[in-house]
Motif scaffolding. Sequence first.
Motif, PDB file in Angstrom:
ATOM      1  N   VAL A 308      -9.027  -2.391  18.734  1.00  0.00           N
ATOM      2  CA  VAL A 308      -7.810  -1.923  19.408  1.00  0.00           C
ATOM      3  C   VAL A 308      -6.938  -1.078  18.482  1.00  0.00           C
ATOM      4  CG1 VAL A 308      -7.791  -3.872  21.019  1.00  0.00           C
ATOM      5  CG2 VAL A 308      -6.517  -4.048  18.869  1.00  0.00           C
ATOM      6  N   HIS A 309      -7.470  -0.732  17.298  1.00  0.00           N
ATOM      7  CA  HIS A 309      -6.711  -0.054  16.245  1.00  0.00           C
ATOM      8  C   HIS A 309      -5.596  -0.979  15.719  1.00  0.00           C
ATOM      9  CE1 HIS A 309      -8.280   4.234  17.310  1.00  0.00           C
ATOM     10  NE2 HIS A 309      -9.182   3.460  16.736  1.00  0.00           N
ATOM     11  N   GLY A 310      -4.593  -0.419  15.052  1.00  0.00           N
ATOM     12  CA  GLY A 310      -3.593  -1.271  14.419  1.00  0.00           C
ATOM     13  C   GLY A 310      -2.200  -0.694  14.543  1.00  0.00           C
ATOM     14  N   ILE A 311      -1.205  -1.568  14.467  1.00  0.00           N
ATOM     15  CA  ILE A 311       0.190  -1.151  14.547  1.00  0.00           C
ATOM     16  C   ILE A 311       0.640  -0.676  13.163  1.00  0.00           C
ATOM     17  CG2 ILE A 311       2.551  -1.949  14.946  1.00  0.00           C
ATOM     18  CD1 ILE A 311       1.415  -3.838  17.049  1.00  0.00           C
ATOM     19  N   VAL A 316      -3.510   7.457  15.540  1.00  0.00           N
ATOM     20  CA  VAL A 316      -2.460   8.080  16.350  1.00  0.00           C
ATOM     21  C   VAL A 316      -1.761   7.117  17.300  1.00  0.00           C
ATOM     22  CG1 VAL A 316      -3.637  10.302  16.293  1.00  0.00           C
ATOM     23  CG2 VAL A 316      -4.091   8.736  18.181  1.00  0.00           C
ATOM     24  N   ASP A 317      -2.344   5.933  17.520  1.00  0.00           N
ATOM     25  CA  ASP A 317      -1.835   5.038  18.549  1.00  0.00           C
ATOM     26  C   ASP A 317      -0.400   4.591  18.272  1.00  0.00           C
ATOM     27  OD1 ASP A 317      -4.753   3.816  19.808  1.00  0.00           O
ATOM     28  OD2 ASP A 317      -4.739   4.670  17.805  1.00  0.00           O
ATOM     29  N   SER A 318       0.384   4.544  19.319  1.00  0.00           N
ATOM     30  CA  SER A 318       1.715   3.954  19.205  1.00  0.00           C
ATOM     31  C   SER A 318       1.590   2.435  19.235  1.00  0.00           C
ATOM     32  CB  SER A 318       2.594   4.398  20.376  1.00  0.00           C
ATOM     33  OG  SER A 318       2.108   3.853  21.599  1.00  0.00           O
ATOM     34  N   ALA A 319       2.646   1.760  18.816  1.00  0.00           N
ATOM     35  CA  ALA A 319       2.650   0.293  18.863  1.00  0.00           C
ATOM     36  C   ALA A 319       2.450  -0.190  20.296  1.00  0.00           C
ATOM     37  CB  ALA A 319       3.955  -0.242  18.292  1.00  0.00           C
ATOM     38  N   GLU A 320       3.003   0.536  21.257  1.00  0.00           N
ATOM     39  CA  GLU A 320       2.876   0.143  22.653  1.00  0.00           C
ATOM     40  C   GLU A 320       1.426   0.259  23.122  1.00  0.00           C
ATOM     41  OE1 GLU A 320       6.885   0.939  21.597  1.00  0.00           O
ATOM     42  OE2 GLU A 320       5.153   2.298  21.478  1.00  0.00           O
ATOM     43  N   GLU A 321       0.727   1.302  22.690  1.00  0.00           N
ATOM     44  CA  GLU A 321      -0.670   1.475  23.088  1.00  0.00           C
ATOM     45  C   GLU A 321      -1.556   0.391  22.489  1.00  0.00           C
ATOM     46  OE1 GLU A 321      -1.076   6.291  23.664  1.00  0.00           O
ATOM     47  OE2 GLU A 321      -0.856   5.498  21.636  1.00  0.00           O
ATOM     48  N   GLU A 324      -0.846  -2.843  24.382  1.00  0.00           N
ATOM     49  CA  GLU A 324      -1.488  -2.833  25.701  1.00  0.00           C
ATOM     50  C   GLU A 324      -2.974  -3.142  25.577  1.00  0.00           C
ATOM     51  OE1 GLU A 324      -2.135   0.237  29.471  1.00  0.00           O
ATOM     52  OE2 GLU A 324      -1.957   1.041  27.449  1.00  0.00           O
ATOM     53  N   ALA A 325      -3.627  -2.541  24.589  1.00  0.00           N
ATOM     54  CA  ALA A 325      -5.063  -2.755  24.412  1.00  0.00           C
ATOM     55  C   ALA A 325      -5.365  -4.200  24.044  1.00  0.00           C
ATOM     56  CB  ALA A 325      -5.595  -1.803  23.337  1.00  0.00           C
ATOM     57  N   ALA A 326      -4.579  -4.763  23.117  1.00  0.00           N
ATOM     58  CA  ALA A 326      -4.817  -6.139  22.690  1.00  0.00           C
ATOM     59  C   ALA A 326      -4.629  -7.115  23.845  1.00  0.00           C
ATOM     60  CB  ALA A 326      -3.879  -6.487  21.540  1.00  0.00           C
ATOM     61  N   ARG A 327      -3.587  -6.925  24.610  1.00  0.00           N
ATOM     62  CA  ARG A 327      -3.321  -7.860  25.714  1.00  0.00           C
ATOM     63  C   ARG A 327      -4.341  -7.715  26.832  1.00  0.00           C
ATOM     64  NH1 ARG A 327       3.383  -7.889  25.725  1.00  0.00           N
ATOM     65  NH2 ARG A 327       3.530  -8.613  23.544  1.00  0.00           N
ATOM     66  N   ALA A 328      -4.881  -6.506  26.993  1.00  0.00           N
ATOM     67  CA  ALA A 328      -5.950  -6.331  27.979  1.00  0.00           C
ATOM     68  C   ALA A 328      -7.181  -7.128  27.568  1.00  0.00           C
ATOM     69  CB  ALA A 328      -6.301  -4.853  28.111  1.00  0.00           C
ATOM     70  N   CYS A 329      -7.516  -7.111  26.281  1.00  0.00           N
ATOM     71  CA  CYS A 329      -8.670  -7.871  25.791  1.00  0.00           C
ATOM     72  C   CYS A 329      -8.473  -9.368  25.984  1.00  0.00           C
ATOM     73  CB  CYS A 329      -8.906  -7.579  24.311  1.00  0.00           C
ATOM     74  SG  CYS A 329      -9.478  -5.912  23.956  1.00  0.00           S
ATOM     75  N   PRO A 344      -9.558  -9.319  20.303  1.00  0.00           N
ATOM     76  CA  PRO A 344      -9.125  -7.991  19.857  1.00  0.00           C
ATOM     77  C   PRO A 344      -9.228  -7.883  18.343  1.00  0.00           C
ATOM     78  CG  PRO A 344      -7.228  -9.334  20.419  1.00  0.00           C
ATOM     79  CD  PRO A 344      -8.441 -10.147  20.776  1.00  0.00           C
ATOM     80  N   ALA A 345      -9.776  -6.776  17.882  1.00  0.00           N
ATOM     81  CA  ALA A 345      -9.945  -6.535  16.450  1.00  0.00           C
ATOM     82  C   ALA A 345      -8.969  -5.447  16.023  1.00  0.00           C
ATOM     83  CB  ALA A 345     -11.382  -6.126  16.144  1.00  0.00           C
ATOM     84  N   PHE A 346      -7.938  -5.853  15.288  1.00  0.00           N
ATOM     85  CA  PHE A 346      -6.949  -4.908  14.768  1.00  0.00           C
ATOM     86  C   PHE A 346      -7.457  -4.349  13.444  1.00  0.00           C
ATOM     87  CE2 PHE A 346      -4.601  -7.574  17.624  1.00  0.00           C
ATOM     88  CZ  PHE A 346      -3.550  -6.815  18.111  1.00  0.00           C
ATOM     89  N   SER A 347      -7.419  -3.041  13.311  1.00  0.00           N
ATOM     90  CA  SER A 347      -7.819  -2.407  12.055  1.00  0.00           C
ATOM     91  C   SER A 347      -7.123  -1.055  11.963  1.00  0.00           C
ATOM     92  CB  SER A 347      -9.340  -2.235  11.987  1.00  0.00           C
ATOM     93  OG  SER A 347      -9.786  -1.343  12.977  1.00  0.00           O
ATOM     94  N   SER A 348      -7.314  -0.378  10.852  1.00  0.00           N
ATOM     95  CA  SER A 348      -6.695   0.924  10.573  1.00  0.00           C
ATOM     96  C   SER A 348      -5.402   0.741   9.795  1.00  0.00           C
ATOM     97  CB  SER A 348      -6.411   1.726  11.857  1.00  0.00           C
ATOM     98  OG  SER A 348      -5.322   2.625  11.700  1.00  0.00           O
ATOM     99  N   GLY A 349      -5.495   0.814   8.479  1.00  0.00           N
ATOM    100  CA  GLY A 349      -4.314   0.765   7.631  1.00  0.00           C
ATOM    101  C   GLY A 349      -3.564  -0.542   7.671  1.00  0.00           C
ATOM    102  N   GLN A 350      -4.264  -1.642   7.935  1.00  0.00           N
ATOM    103  CA  GLN A 350      -3.578  -2.931   8.065  1.00  0.00           C
ATOM    104  C   GLN A 350      -3.488  -3.658   6.720  1.00  0.00           C
ATOM    105  OE1 GLN A 350      -2.265  -3.730  11.449  1.00  0.00           O
ATOM    106  NE2 GLN A 350      -2.691  -1.567  11.087  1.00  0.00           N
TER     107      GLN A 350
END
Length: 422
Positions: A308-311, A316-321, A324-329, A344-350
């Motif tokens: 789901v990428h990361g906050i 490019v994802d916003s925190a809102e996007e 939304e992806a994490a809660r959908a999963c 949900p797998a958070f990644s990208s600069g975390q």
Amino acid sequence: MMDRVVADYLLETPFPPEKVAASMAGEQSSGTFVRVAGESDELHARSAAEVIAVDPLGEDATPTLASAYLDRKNVNGPYHLSRVRIAYPTGNIGKNLATLASTVSGNLYDIGEITGLKLLSLDIPAAYRARYGFPAQGITGTRATTGVQGRPIFGTIIKPNVGMTPEDIAALVDRLCAAGVDFIKDDEVCANPDIAPITRRVPAVMAVIRKWREKTGRQVMMAFNITDETDAMRRHADLVTAEGGSCVMASLNWCGLSGMETLRAHTPLAIHAHRNGFGAMSRHPRLGMGFQAYHALTRLAGIDHMHVHGIGGKFVDSAEEVTEAARACLAPLSEGGDDDRVMPAFSSGQWAGTLPATLKAAQGPDLMFMCGGGILAHPQGPESGVASLHEAYDALSAGESLASATKTRPALAAAIDFFGKR
């Protein structure tokens, strides 16, 4: 009422949106641009898609996309923006994931009257969802396999992405297991490179993981990237199973829905689904596919984890996007259906400092929190990188802020001092 998959679209067109929506429904079900022989009223009643709603959202003076059809017809704006909802009978599709995707998207993007189209979401009835694959492990099984309960699963990625030998990778995995990591994955671009072929990499890494399992009782979950053509993926999954592994990873968009379905049917291993390339489908606001629709299609293939990428990360994802992806999963795909939630797998600069926002997004600890540089580039080494995540979570669980927690948690303090300036 027959089972129907309902699709929501964002539509842009210079023609009356109701007329174009009707064309969309006909194109993707029993009709075409003119009535043909054999298109009886009975057939139409049974198989025609239905336009449920067309809600106007405004208009623009210029089109989002060019259309040679409109040029030939000498049609100009204004260009009407609408939200369109169309129901497709599942009897047209059967249990056929590739055809489901073709039905709800397919040629719609090429219709001449359309200057913008984005598939936003899909509603899938529980009875139809039950015809497809379910996660083999999902959230509950992943926690059981890793032995991690009540907190996030802390993971990392093999770095450098490519270029290391199997022996180099095994040595890094050894160090990460010693540091207490829960989950490790290959990078999406490292599947079967000449320098580290999977037939050598899997045995070398699994020997290390088995050693640590025997020593500590903990089974680190390693997601081996087996992205390839379908027969090769099956062979590679079998190798992981034979070596005592628990997870494989595949790049959803390049293996395809059918390849993912075949992999799910073949192996009980957890499937870590990487969505690389999804930005090509999603980044434009009036073209492609939104995450709500994308994840529905891919989850029907029976995946267990979804990126789901990361906050606050590097993408490019916003925190809102991301939220939304994490809660959908974390929600069932169909109301009233069996538990098919995926991790949900958070990644990208975390790193430790992005954990508070991540927990808020997921509304709890059911998540994978993957830190590449956040662990491997910690100024005090990977051991402190892993420790910084535990210290951050412990502090947050105790109601402390990360800033105040640095006074008694040295690995967290070093992480904030180093990564917080970047």
